[in-house]
Design an enzyme around this catalytic site. Structure first.
Site, PDB file in Angstrom:
ATOM      1  N   SER A   1      -9.803   2.347   2.614  1.00 50.93           N
ATOM      2  CA  SER A   1      -8.889   3.036   1.734  1.00 50.93           C
ATOM      3  C   SER A   1      -7.890   2.108   1.041  1.00 50.93           C
ATOM      4  CB  SER A   1      -8.122   4.086   2.538  1.00 50.93           C
ATOM      5  OG  SER A   1      -7.284   3.458   3.490  1.00 50.93           O
ATOM      6  N   LYS A  49       0.855  -1.190   0.000  1.00 47.13           N
ATOM      7  CA  LYS A  49       0.000   0.000   0.000  1.00 47.13           C
ATOM      8  C   LYS A  49       0.889   1.237   0.000  1.00 47.13           C
ATOM      9  CE  LYS A  49      -3.892   2.181   2.438  1.00 47.13           C
ATOM     10  NZ  LYS A  49      -4.853   2.119   3.537  1.00 47.13           N
ATOM     11  N   SER A  98     -10.213   0.201   6.921  1.00 45.73           N
ATOM     12  CA  SER A  98      -9.593   0.220   5.593  1.00 45.73           C
ATOM     13  C   SER A  98      -8.917  -1.052   5.100  1.00 45.73           C
ATOM     14  CB  SER A  98      -8.578   1.352   5.519  1.00 45.73           C
ATOM     15  OG  SER A  98      -9.248   2.534   5.213  1.00 45.73           O
TER      16      SER A  98
END
Ligand code: GLN
Length: 485
Positions: free
Chosen positions: A151, A76, A175
């Site tokens: 997210s 990420k 997330s």
């Protein structure tokens, strides 16, 4: 190969049936073919990935490998990785090449894993749909009209579309779990403090926690074995004896007491999600688990409490982006104040600005007691509800999200509706408890549904065991999205 588990890949690599270079190249070419449409990655750097792969091949040849050596992982873009563009999904960091590694990156590097690239995400991890990213929305591989969740939407998409065997995510209010649910993969947010936050760009520091995203619970366990550990660079990192999360995966679950919070099964959950969850619970009944109704009376306050506390912390954390030190800087300015104002006006997107405004407001003199302090008190009550619930049960189950993935664009103009995507996940975040989501079938339009498992503090091994047993008798986690290229 694309569907192989970490154990299978590890075996192929150690028996030299495939090299890390071959494996990495296969995923890179798949990324090249599919990423232009899916938009799961912000940055790919073939040369860097292949260099790491060849180093891994040498580690294997020298007999120095770990169970993860040579296996590619998507990171990420919230994790700083030395020499890699690290944007956190923001224009503010669109030119930021990190000079250092986050502890999570360093740990995977040391294990010999190959960084496949940096995945797309909501800007500064603020969002539930990946639509706040400066780099554009990610598509859900199960239905490209749908959001992948956020997210960590890029990571979830990458694993679901088999662009990467596994990925990292971060979870502040949901997330990891919410995008895992919407993309039909598995993801776990560990107990707060287990995974180092050093080098993970801060959103709300008292809630942020990194964790793995993968196809199965077994893969998550193997990743956690490397990811978890004390780090002196993170003041909230916990010092605990090392655990092997993969050790008890096979333990039978008969006799397990599953708590079902009545508030999670009330109105709010859509009927397609509800029937998938009922079916998953029926599997657990067959496996010998028992059910007990529990109550989390303050859980209805979790979203409002979260949306006071997270923006408050964010407004403070994001003050460092000022155009003076690193990242984006406005082209023209007449004074220092002008530099700050223009840089922040141009560098942050709308959602980030909204959070900074809310956060500054609730922390300001005169409102602090009414909002921030009040929210802190309620946070304590939410944690207390869980403490009581865990006197009656071993772990808690429910839906990860109230609905299946919504369409791209559908909730963009309605922040409140968007915030409600976190209604089930934010409770565990506020209490600092571990939470995970595993695939549990499909709802309307054939979009995935996630089963949410909340454990007591440090019960990751038990949660992974319980998830693994379900994945031994179901195959939702093995299904792949239709390849409508
Ligand atoms: N969707 C939540 C938010 O927008 C949670 C995000 C997260 O966990 N990083 O803040």
């Amino acid at each position: 190969m694309l569907n192989a588990s970490l154990r299978q890949l590890s075996l192929l690599l150690s028996e030299k049936k495939i090299s890390s270079t071959e494996l990495t190249s296969e995923f890179l070419s798949r990324i090249k073919a599919l990423n232009p449409d899916l938009n799961a990655f912000i940055t790919i750097d073939e040369e860097k990935s292949l260099d790491q792969a060849s180093a891994a091949d040498q580690m294997i040849a020298a007999g120095r490998s770990t169970p993860l050596t040579g296996i590619p992982i998507a990171q990420k873009d919230i994790f700083c990785a030395r020499g890699w563009l690290t944007t956190c999904g923001s224009k503010m960091l669109s030119n930021f090449v990190s000079p250092y590694d986050a502890t999570v990156i360093e740990r995977f590097d040391q294990a010999g894993m190959v960084n496949l690239g940096k995945t797309n995400m909501d800007e500064f991890a603020m969002g539930s749909s990946n639509e706040t990213s400066y780099y554009g929305p990610v598509k859900n591989p199960w239905d490209r009209l749908a959001v992948p969740g956020g997210s960590s939407g890029g990571s979830a998409c990458a694993v679901a579309a088999r662009l990467a065997p596994v990925a990292t995510g971060s979870d502040t209010g949901g997330s990891i779990r919410q995008p895992a649910a919407l993309c039909g993969i598995s993801g776990i947010k560990p107990t707060y403090g287990l995974v180092s936050r050093y080098g993970m760009i801060a959103f709300a520091s008292s809630l942020d926690q990194g964790g793995p995203m993968a196809k199965s619970a077994e893969d998550l366990a193997l990743l956690l074995n490397t990811m978890v550990g004390f780090d002196e660079h993170d003041s909230t990192s916990l010092q605990r004896a090392k655990e092997n999360y993969a050790q008890d995966l096979e333990k039978p679950v008969n006799g397990l007491r599953i708590g079902l919070p009545k508030e999670f099964f009330a109105e709010g959950m859509s009927s397609d999600v509800s029937s998938a969850i009922e079916a998953a619970l029926a599997e657990y009944r067959k496996l010998g688990a028992t059910f007990v109704e529990v109550s989390l009376p303050n859980s209805k306050l979790a979203v409002p409490v979260y949306y006071v506390l997270a923006p408050a912390e964010a407004s403070s954390n994001l003050s460092r982006f000022d155009g003076a030190r690193y990242g984006y800087r406005t082209a023209q300015y007449s004074s220092l104040e002008d530099l700050y104002t223009k840089t922040r006006a141009e560098g942050f997107g709308e959602e980030v600005k909204r959070r900074i405004l809310i956060g500054t407001y609730v922390l300001s003199h005169g409102y602090y007691d009414a909002y921030y302090l009040q929210a802190q008190k309620l946070r304590r009550l939410i944690a207390e509800d869980f403490r009581k619930a865990f006197e009656q049960c071993d772990l808690i189950m429910g839906p990860t999200t109230p609905t299946v993935a919504f369409n791209i664009g559908e909730k963009c103009d309605d922040p409140i509706q968007m915030y409600l995507s976190d209604i089930y996940t934010s409770t565990a975040s506020l209490a600092g408890l571990p939470g995970m989501s595993i695939p549990a079938g499909f709802g309307s339009k054939n979009r995935p549904v996630g089963l949410h498992i909340i454990g007591n503090y440090f019960q990751e091994a038990q949660m992974l065991n319980v998830a693994h047993c379900y994945q031994q008798v179901t195959n939702w986690h093995e299904l792949t999205p239709p390849e409508n290229l």
